[in-house]
Design a protein around this motif. Structure first.
Motif, PDB file in Angstrom:
ATOM      1  N   SER A  97       0.816  -1.221   0.000  1.00  0.00           N
ATOM      2  CA  SER A  97       0.000   0.000   0.000  1.00  0.00           C
ATOM      3  C   SER A  97       0.846   1.265   0.000  1.00  0.00           C
ATOM      4  N   ILE A  98       2.027   1.220   0.635  1.00  0.00           N
ATOM      5  CA  ILE A  98       2.953   2.351   0.649  1.00  0.00           C
ATOM      6  C   ILE A  98       4.208   1.951  -0.120  1.00  0.00           C
ATOM      7  N   ALA A  99       4.622   2.813  -1.037  1.00  0.00           N
ATOM      8  CA  ALA A  99       5.806   2.557  -1.878  1.00  0.00           C
ATOM      9  C   ALA A  99       5.657   1.250  -2.632  1.00  0.00           C
ATOM     10  N   GLY A 100       4.491   1.047  -3.241  1.00  0.00           N
ATOM     11  CA  GLY A 100       4.272  -0.158  -4.018  1.00  0.00           C
ATOM     12  C   GLY A 100       5.080  -0.213  -5.293  1.00  0.00           C
ATOM     13  N   LEU A 101       5.520   0.959  -5.758  1.00  0.00           N
ATOM     14  CA  LEU A 101       6.314   1.021  -6.989  1.00  0.00           C
ATOM     15  C   LEU A 101       7.355   2.114  -6.844  1.00  0.00           C
ATOM     16  N   GLU A 102       8.567   1.824  -7.302  1.00  0.00           N
ATOM     17  CA  GLU A 102       9.643   2.812  -7.294  1.00  0.00           C
ATOM     18  C   GLU A 102      10.313   2.828  -8.658  1.00  0.00           C
ATOM     19  N   ALA A 103      10.770   4.002  -9.043  1.00  0.00           N
ATOM     20  CA  ALA A 103      11.513   4.137 -10.292  1.00  0.00           C
ATOM     21  C   ALA A 103      12.718   5.027 -10.061  1.00  0.00           C
ATOM     22  N   ALA A 104      13.814   4.686 -10.714  1.00  0.00           N
ATOM     23  CA  ALA A 104      14.954   5.595 -10.784  1.00  0.00           C
ATOM     24  C   ALA A 104      14.762   6.442 -12.028  1.00  0.00           C
ATOM     25  N   ILE A 105      14.713   7.763 -11.839  1.00  0.00           N
ATOM     26  CA  ILE A 105      14.487   8.653 -12.977  1.00  0.00           C
ATOM     27  C   ILE A 105      15.712   9.528 -13.202  1.00  0.00           C
ATOM     28  N   ASP A 106      15.975   9.815 -14.467  1.00  0.00           N
ATOM     29  CA  ASP A 106      17.066  10.712 -14.844  1.00  0.00           C
ATOM     30  C   ASP A 106      16.563  12.143 -14.895  1.00  0.00           C
ATOM     31  N   VAL A 107      17.333  13.036 -14.292  1.00  0.00           N
ATOM     32  CA  VAL A 107      17.011  14.461 -14.289  1.00  0.00           C
ATOM     33  C   VAL A 107      18.304  15.233 -14.521  1.00  0.00           C
ATOM     34  N   PRO A 108      18.230  16.503 -14.927  1.00  0.00           N
ATOM     35  CA  PRO A 108      19.463  17.285 -15.093  1.00  0.00           C
ATOM     36  C   PRO A 108      20.199  17.440 -13.766  1.00  0.00           C
ATOM     37  N   ALA A 109      21.507  17.389 -13.817  1.00  0.00           N
ATOM     38  CA  ALA A 109      22.313  17.561 -12.608  1.00  0.00           C
ATOM     39  C   ALA A 109      22.288  19.019 -12.164  1.00  0.00           C
ATOM     40  N   PRO A 110      22.233  19.270 -10.865  1.00  0.00           N
ATOM     41  CA  PRO A 110      22.372  20.648 -10.390  1.00  0.00           C
ATOM     42  C   PRO A 110      23.732  21.216 -10.766  1.00  0.00           C
ATOM     43  N   ALA A 111      23.792  22.517 -10.997  1.00  0.00           N
ATOM     44  CA  ALA A 111      25.062  23.172 -11.289  1.00  0.00           C
ATOM     45  C   ALA A 111      25.973  23.082 -10.069  1.00  0.00           C
ATOM     46  N   PRO A 112      27.283  23.086 -10.263  1.00  0.00           N
ATOM     47  CA  PRO A 112      28.205  23.037  -9.119  1.00  0.00           C
ATOM     48  C   PRO A 112      27.927  24.168  -8.127  1.00  0.00           C
ATOM     49  N   GLY A 113      27.924  23.830  -6.855  1.00  0.00           N
ATOM     50  CA  GLY A 113      27.700  24.819  -5.800  1.00  0.00           C
ATOM     51  C   GLY A 113      26.246  25.132  -5.522  1.00  0.00           C
ATOM     52  N   ILE A 114      25.324  24.589  -6.307  1.00  0.00           N
ATOM     53  CA  ILE A 114      23.896  24.843  -6.122  1.00  0.00           C
ATOM     54  C   ILE A 114      23.340  23.902  -5.048  1.00  0.00           C
ATOM     55  N   THR A 115      22.537  24.436  -4.161  1.00  0.00           N
ATOM     56  CA  THR A 115      21.859  23.625  -3.143  1.00  0.00           C
ATOM     57  C   THR A 115      20.369  23.589  -3.473  1.00  0.00           C
ATOM     58  N   PRO A 116      19.896  22.493  -4.089  1.00  0.00           N
ATOM     59  CA  PRO A 116      18.488  22.429  -4.486  1.00  0.00           C
ATOM     60  C   PRO A 116      17.530  22.625  -3.312  1.00  0.00           C
ATOM     61  N   LEU A 117      16.426  23.297  -3.606  1.00  0.00           N
ATOM     62  CA  LEU A 117      15.340  23.484  -2.651  1.00  0.00           C
ATOM     63  C   LEU A 117      14.387  22.305  -2.757  1.00  0.00           C
ATOM     64  N   CYS A 118      14.043  21.694  -1.621  1.00  0.00           N
ATOM     65  CA  CYS A 118      13.071  20.604  -1.567  1.00  0.00           C
ATOM     66  C   CYS A 118      11.928  21.011  -0.655  1.00  0.00           C
ATOM     67  N   LEU A 119      10.709  20.858  -1.116  1.00  0.00           N
ATOM     68  CA  LEU A 119       9.535  20.985  -0.255  1.00  0.00           C
ATOM     69  C   LEU A 119       9.080  19.572   0.066  1.00  0.00           C
ATOM     70  N   TYR A 120       9.140  19.203   1.351  1.00  0.00           N
ATOM     71  CA  TYR A 120       8.842  17.819   1.706  1.00  0.00           C
ATOM     72  C   TYR A 120       7.880  17.755   2.886  1.00  0.00           C
ATOM     73  N   GLN A 121       7.115  16.699   2.946  1.00  0.00           N
ATOM     74  CA  GLN A 121       6.141  16.510   4.020  1.00  0.00           C
ATOM     75  C   GLN A 121       6.872  15.926   5.229  1.00  0.00           C
ATOM     76  N   HIS A 122       7.066  16.763   6.249  1.00  0.00           N
ATOM     77  CA  HIS A 122       7.831  16.328   7.420  1.00  0.00           C
ATOM     78  C   HIS A 122       6.941  15.825   8.547  1.00  0.00           C
ATOM     79  N   LYS A 123       5.638  16.132   8.462  1.00  0.00           N
ATOM     80  CA  LYS A 123       4.646  15.606   9.394  1.00  0.00           C
ATOM     81  C   LYS A 123       3.441  15.174   8.568  1.00  0.00           C
ATOM     82  N   GLU A 124       2.533  14.459   9.193  1.00  0.00           N
ATOM     83  CA  GLU A 124       1.405  13.952   8.423  1.00  0.00           C
ATOM     84  C   GLU A 124       0.554  15.077   7.843  1.00  0.00           C
ATOM     85  N   TRP A 125       0.594  16.269   8.445  1.00  0.00           N
ATOM     86  CA  TRP A 125      -0.288  17.361   8.024  1.00  0.00           C
ATOM     87  C   TRP A 125       0.467  18.522   7.382  1.00  0.00           C
TER      88      TRP A 125
END
Length: 641
Positions: A97-125
């Protein structure tokens, strides 16, 4: 770079023009419940699926502009069953029911020195931002990534909850089937979950990707494409409710669950004595008839001890005696925190029982609509004008295993949105609902909270509260008007909170306790000519310089920008405790006129104007917890001739 085995395809099915696409799918793995644990065999297993179980389609961008480039990911996966299994009797392997499917996806690499911004669910709400050193550090349950790639363009990756399943991003590292080298910064893990046991098929949209020159446009194009696919409105199609314009007051941080008519009236007397024009009042949790031992809703009336004359009497007093224009009340998406009292017979025809025995409004739109229509019709008869509906993202947890993400949310949200549209002209504040299965499945309701609770007794929570709201507005501000929550006017950071609430574009309301209202803070928010609260054209969002730097660690102050008509207003906020930070305004090809507006000791007084020449810059030092507010216009420079 690893060559993707499933590259993006154009809308007509042909491979994308030019060289291989920067977006693709490497491999897909199913996590399955084998159905053999009862026989002493392993309960779970991994099954490799073809890479085209997730299709990547190149999409046309509306308005015909070539920027940004846009892709959509769709899952179409069916589990092959082992030979010799009694499929006719449903003895099948099924997706977990949780993580029933996973894929490795290709995306462009971040530029050197760049710290990507992630918005992530850290609590259930709730959701929050974080910045990572590499894609190998992306946290679980990430909903959106934003970063610059090597050629300087911006990359946006946006997970969605589709018709039935939910997608998330995470690092493609670790001991799982999609582990990659920690030197490979071109891969991510895409995780697809249904929330329901017994599934052998997954078919749905799961995410979007964009690459372009403008980060805000790239986010907007992804969100608009997802909204069209799902049939939900964007913010521009969700009018802001008239009931929530002007200054408001909420009972929560003042009275908590001990709210009563007498305590509300005492606070309104103080507002009147201090000449504070409160336009609306929200009676938060504690007003309704509940069993506080079992945390269940017992009826639609107000608590008889704290509201002895009924809710209608309180609402009438607020409007007639104190000139309050709108009154709202708090509700829970499940009825109350643990659902509905099983002995309350009147609600039984519109509820369903969860696996742990809680009764909650039923999943189907018709049944859920019966529940909300009955309750909210009762409220309108008492004079109530709007509602705040809390605890929304608890529903998919309470129904885990028995309802998919789509089944748990679509019908319930459609019912709530329809009923509140009919009875309250759409005046609904969605709260505790930052799980993607909630914010992608509300068709029309206009407002959503964009952070965890404001914590007035913990001033050190300032930075966390502000970064949650400012950065989550990048995504949620494209779908909704953003509610940054209430604030106190007697507080070490009162002015900072007050200014940012106005810039947020959402409801502006305090939650002051009795005897503790600084009227100057609230009056300063009103237009000195019209006496009205000005609203920005769009929700405040971080400026470009703030997108890829954690403002609690950087030398740069958090900068957020909102537009009021033809003017830009930027606020720089100091968020490094014990240290000053800097905000920088840079002019492009045209000179800028920058006027600093007073905040605090001399409200509504200009502190000075400077002209920044073309391609010039001006720095502004900001102390911790303080805000510097700047109005920016194109400067009129006399013709030298």
């Amino acid at each position: 770079m690893h060559e993707p085995s499933n590259v993006a395809v154009a809308p007509n099915g042909a491979a994308s023009a030019g060289t291989s696409s920067p977006i693709g799918v490497r491999c897909v793995t199913a996590h399955v419940d084998t159905g053999r644990a009862a026989y002493g065999e392993p309960a779970t297993a991994n099954r490799q699926l073809p890479a085209d179980a997730i299709a990547v389609t190149t999409m046309d961008v509306p308005a015909g502009t070539p920027d940004p480039l846009l892709w959509r990911f769709d899952v179409d996966a069916e589990l092959p069953q082992p030979e010799g299994r009694a499929a006719a009797f449903q003895e099948q392997e099924t997706f977990t029911s949780i993580a029933g499917l996973e894929a490795a996806i290709d995306v462009p690499a971040p530029a050197p020195g760049i710290t990507p911004l992630c918005l992530y669910q850290h609590k259930e709400w709730w959701m929050r931002p974080t910045w990572v050193q590499a894609l190998a550090d992306v946290p679980p349950r990430t909903q959106m990534l934003l970063y610059r790639c090597v050629d300087g363009r911006w990359v946006v990756l946006l997970a969605v909850s589709g018709d039935d399943v939910r997608a998330d991003f995470a690092a493609a590292l670790g001991g799982g089937p999609h582990a990659v080298s920690n030197t490979d910064d071109c891969a991510l893990r895409l995780i697809v979950s249904s929330n329901k046991t017994g599934r052998t098929i997954m078919r749905d949209v799961v995410c979007y990707a964009a690459i372009g020159k403008d980060p805000y446009r790239a986010v907007r194009v992804c969100v608009e494409a997802a909204a069209r696919r799902l049939g939900v409105s964007t913010r521009r199609e969700r009018p802001f409710p008239e009931a929530l314009t002007g200054l408001g007051w909420c009972t929560w941080d003042s009275l908590g669950r001990e709210v009563s008519e007498s305590a509300i009236i005492a606070k309104m007397e103080e507002f009147r004595a201090k000449d504070v024009p409160i336009s609306w009042v929200l009676i938060d949790d504690g007003w309704s008839d509940t069993d506080r031992v079992h945390e269940t809703l017992r009826g639609f009336d107000a608590d008889h001890e704290r509201f002895p004359h009924g809710l209608v009497h309180t609402v009438d007093l607020l409007k007639r005696r104190y000139g309050v224009r709108s009154v709202g009340v708090w509700q829970a998406f499940q009825g109350y925190w643990a659902g509905i009292d099983p002995e309350w017979a009147a609600a039984q025809s519109a509820v369903t029982c969860t696996a742990n025995g809680c009764l909650i409004p039923a999943a189907g739109q018709d049944a859920a609509a019966r529940f909300w229509d009955t309750w909210d019709t009762h409220l309108t008869a008492a004079g109530v004008d709007f509602v705040k509906v809390d605890s929304q993202s608890s529903t998919s947890v309470m129904t885990r295993g028995s309802e998919s993400y789509g089944e748990a949310t679509w019908g319930r949200h459609r019912a709530l949105d329809t009923v509140t549209s009919d009875l309250f002209d759409g005046a609904l504040i969605n709260c505790m609902g930052m799980s993607s299965e909630d914010y992608w499945h509300r068709p029309t309701s206009p407002i959503t909270r964009t952070s965890d609770d404001y914590l007035p007794h913990h001033p050190e929570s300032l930075a966390e509260h502000l970064i949650e709201n400012a950065y989550c507005a990048l995504l949620l501000g494209e779908l909704y008007h953003c509610d940054w929550d209430m604030f106190w006017t007697e507080h070490p950071h009162a002015w900072t909170h007050a200014v940012l609430r106005v810039m947020s574009g959402g409801p502006v309301y305090c939650s002051d306790t009795l005897g503790h209202t600084d009227a100057a803070v609230l009056r300063a928010l009103l237009d000195p000519v019209t006496g009205r609260l000005r609203r920005p054209d769009e929700p405040a969002r971080p400026i470009v310089d703030s997108l890829l730097a954690d403002p609690t660690r950087s030398a740069r102050a958090l900068g957020v920008e909102a537009r009021f008509g033809g003017e830009s207003v930027i606020a720089f906020i100091g968020l490094r405790e014990g240290e000053s930070q800097w905000g920088v305004i840079e002019a492009g090809d045209e000179p800028l006129q920058v006027t600093e507006l007073a905040v605090g000791d001399a409200p509504n007084v200009d502190r000075g104007t400077v002209v920044i020449p073309a391609h010039g810059r001006e720095r502004y030092e900001v102390a911790y917890g303080r805000v510097r507010l700047l109005r920016i216009r194109i400067a009129c420079v006399p013709d030298a001739s």
